[in-house]
Design a protein around this motif. Structure first.
Motif, mmCIF file in Angstrom:
data_model
loop_
_atom_site.group_PDB
_atom_site.id
_atom_site.type_symbol
_atom_site.label_atom_id
_atom_site.label_comp_id
_atom_site.label_asym_id
_atom_site.label_seq_id
_atom_site.Cartn_x
_atom_site.Cartn_y
_atom_site.Cartn_z
ATOM 1 N N ARG A 28 -70.364 -46.139 19.406
ATOM 2 C CA ARG A 28 -69.573 -47.921 19.518
ATOM 3 C C ARG A 28 -68.787 -47.980 18.527
ATOM 4 O O ARG A 28 -67.600 -48.615 18.811
ATOM 5 N N HIS A 29 -68.432 -47.304 17.558
ATOM 6 C CA HIS A 29 -67.942 -47.844 16.784
ATOM 7 C C HIS A 29 -66.477 -46.413 16.318
ATOM 8 O O HIS A 29 -65.568 -47.343 15.987
ATOM 9 N N ARG A 30 -66.269 -45.940 17.464
ATOM 10 C CA ARG A 30 -65.137 -45.305 17.608
ATOM 11 C C ARG A 30 -64.228 -46.216 19.061
ATOM 12 O O ARG A 30 -63.378 -46.063 19.195
ATOM 13 N N ILE A 31 -65.090 -46.432 19.532
ATOM 14 C CA ILE A 31 -64.762 -48.290 20.692
ATOM 15 C C ILE A 31 -64.238 -48.508 19.651
ATOM 16 O O ILE A 31 -63.278 -49.453 20.725
ATOM 17 N N ALA A 32 -65.163 -49.111 19.018
ATOM 18 C CA ALA A 32 -64.365 -51.086 18.265
ATOM 19 C C ALA A 32 -63.443 -50.434 17.680
ATOM 20 O O ALA A 32 -62.345 -51.146 17.340
ATOM 21 N N THR A 33 -63.121 -49.267 17.385
ATOM 22 C CA THR A 33 -61.681 -48.836 16.197
ATOM 23 C C THR A 33 -60.084 -48.427 17.232
ATOM 24 O O THR A 33 -59.357 -48.545 17.131
ATOM 25 N N GLY A 34 -60.903 -48.131 18.302
ATOM 26 C CA GLY A 34 -60.100 -47.888 19.733
ATOM 27 C C GLY A 34 -59.886 -46.695 19.808
ATOM 28 O O GLY A 34 -58.621 -45.821 20.414
ATOM 29 N N GLU A 35 -60.146 -45.600 18.823
ATOM 30 C CA GLU A 35 -60.614 -44.399 18.295
ATOM 31 C C GLU A 35 -60.594 -44.196 20.057
ATOM 32 O O GLU A 35 -60.512 -42.561 20.834
ATOM 33 N N LEU A 36 -61.923 -44.260 20.484
ATOM 34 C CA LEU A 36 -62.526 -44.131 21.912
ATOM 35 C C LEU A 36 -62.088 -45.226 23.453
ATOM 36 O O LEU A 36 -62.789 -46.240 23.217
ATOM 37 N N PRO A 37 -61.487 -44.378 24.239
ATOM 38 C CA PRO A 37 -61.373 -46.211 25.107
ATOM 39 C C PRO A 37 -62.629 -45.607 25.803
ATOM 40 O O PRO A 37 -63.566 -44.400 26.845
ATOM 41 N N ALA A 38 -63.025 -47.147 26.687
ATOM 42 C CA ALA A 38 -64.374 -47.625 26.894
ATOM 43 C C ALA A 38 -64.313 -48.215 27.996
ATOM 44 O O ALA A 38 -63.153 -49.370 27.921
ATOM 45 N N VAL A 39 -65.045 -48.646 28.820
ATOM 46 C CA VAL A 39 -64.785 -50.069 30.396
ATOM 47 C C VAL A 39 -66.519 -50.633 30.210
ATOM 48 O O VAL A 39 -66.885 -49.516 30.125
ATOM 49 N N HIS A 40 -66.330 -51.398 30.960
ATOM 50 C CA HIS A 40 -67.550 -52.105 31.110
ATOM 51 C C HIS A 40 -67.961 -51.395 32.814
ATOM 52 O O HIS A 40 -66.921 -51.878 33.518
ATOM 53 N N ALA A 41 -69.186 -50.999 32.261
ATOM 54 C CA ALA A 41 -69.620 -51.009 34.187
ATOM 55 C C ALA A 41 -70.471 -52.192 34.593
ATOM 56 O O ALA A 41 -71.737 -51.722 34.236
ATOM 57 N N GLY A 42 -70.210 -53.209 34.382
ATOM 58 C CA GLY A 42 -71.503 -54.542 34.490
ATOM 59 C C GLY A 42 -71.557 -55.764 33.825
ATOM 60 O O GLY A 42 -70.172 -55.397 33.173
ATOM 61 N N ARG A 43 -72.681 -55.883 33.790
ATOM 62 C CA ARG A 43 -72.105 -56.745 32.508
ATOM 63 C C ARG A 43 -72.413 -56.606 30.550
ATOM 64 O O ARG A 43 -71.719 -56.696 29.934
ATOM 65 N N ARG A 44 -73.673 -55.412 30.931
ATOM 66 C CA ARG A 44 -73.403 -54.825 29.658
ATOM 67 C C ARG A 44 -73.958 -53.420 29.774
ATOM 68 O O ARG A 44 -73.649 -52.726 28.233
ATOM 69 N N LEU A 45 -73.437 -52.796 30.883
ATOM 70 C CA LEU A 45 -73.373 -50.620 30.361
ATOM 71 C C LEU A 45 -72.202 -49.990 30.156
ATOM 72 O O LEU A 45 -70.747 -51.289 30.831
ATOM 73 N N ILE A 46 -71.763 -49.826 29.603
ATOM 74 C CA ILE A 46 -70.494 -48.977 28.740
ATOM 75 C C ILE A 46 -70.075 -48.232 28.967
ATOM 76 O O ILE A 46 -71.176 -47.143 28.942
ATOM 77 N N ARG A 47 -69.761 -47.348 29.598
ATOM 78 C CA ARG A 47 -69.174 -46.539 29.880
ATOM 79 C C ARG A 47 -67.687 -45.487 28.915
ATOM 80 O O ARG A 47 -66.474 -46.562 28.881
ATOM 81 N N VAL A 48 -67.486 -44.281 29.099
ATOM 82 C CA VAL A 48 -66.515 -43.677 28.672
ATOM 83 C C VAL A 48 -66.562 -42.565 29.495
ATOM 84 O O VAL A 48 -67.296 -41.909 30.653
ATOM 85 N N ARG A 49 -64.824 -42.107 29.578
ATOM 86 C CA ARG A 49 -64.399 -41.076 30.628
ATOM 87 C C ARG A 49 -65.038 -39.831 29.231
ATOM 88 O O ARG A 49 -64.603 -39.467 28.379
ATOM 89 N N VAL A 50 -64.932 -37.922 29.804
ATOM 90 C CA VAL A 50 -65.645 -37.288 29.926
ATOM 91 C C VAL A 50 -64.194 -36.722 29.205
ATOM 92 O O VAL A 50 -64.278 -36.025 27.861
ATOM 93 N N ASP A 51 -63.634 -36.678 30.303
ATOM 94 C CA ASP A 51 -62.078 -36.405 29.330
ATOM 95 C C ASP A 51 -61.546 -37.031 28.063
ATOM 96 O O ASP A 51 -61.197 -36.095 26.919
ATOM 97 N N ASP A 52 -61.923 -38.124 27.285
ATOM 98 C CA ASP A 52 -61.776 -38.531 26.324
ATOM 99 C C ASP A 52 -62.394 -38.989 25.317
ATOM 100 O O ASP A 52 -62.300 -37.634 24.712
ATOM 101 N N LEU A 53 -63.881 -38.283 25.568
ATOM 102 C CA LEU A 53 -64.423 -37.491 25.135
ATOM 103 C C LEU A 53 -64.314 -35.758 24.122
ATOM 104 O O LEU A 53 -63.839 -35.317 23.213
ATOM 105 N N ARG A 54 -63.497 -35.040 25.303
ATOM 106 C CA ARG A 54 -63.251 -34.029 24.340
ATOM 107 C C ARG A 54 -61.962 -34.036 23.690
ATOM 108 O O ARG A 54 -62.699 -33.132 22.671
#
Length: 70
Positions: A28-54
């Motif tokens: 969540r911290h990495r998402i907040a700082t912009g280091e890890l892109p993420a998308v909302h999949a619904g109102r509360r669900l957050i998803r990240v791409r496996v390629d971005d994690l790698r």
């Protein structure tokens, strides 16, 4: 290009935390700082791409052995 040829695999923050042995708070911290892109999949669900994690958790190159000169 059709949707079947483009496949981006997204996983939940909980699954990503287990996969990389880190906390959800770190992700969540990495998402907040912009280091890890993420998308909302619904109102509360957050998803990240496996390629971005790698990309973010890439392995370090092996350290060379220390050679002592006499």
């Amino acid at each position: 290009m059709t949707s079947s040829t483009v496949k981006a695999e997204y996983i939940s923050l909980q699954d990503a935390a287990v996969l990389y042995a880190v906390s959800v708070d770190l992700l969540r911290h990495r998402i907040a700082t912009g280091e890890l892109p993420a998308v909302h999949a619904g109102r509360r669900l957050i998803r990240v791409r496996v390629d971005d994690l790698r990309r973010m958790f890439r392995p370090l190159p092996a350290a060379r052995k220390y050679r002592r000169t006499a």
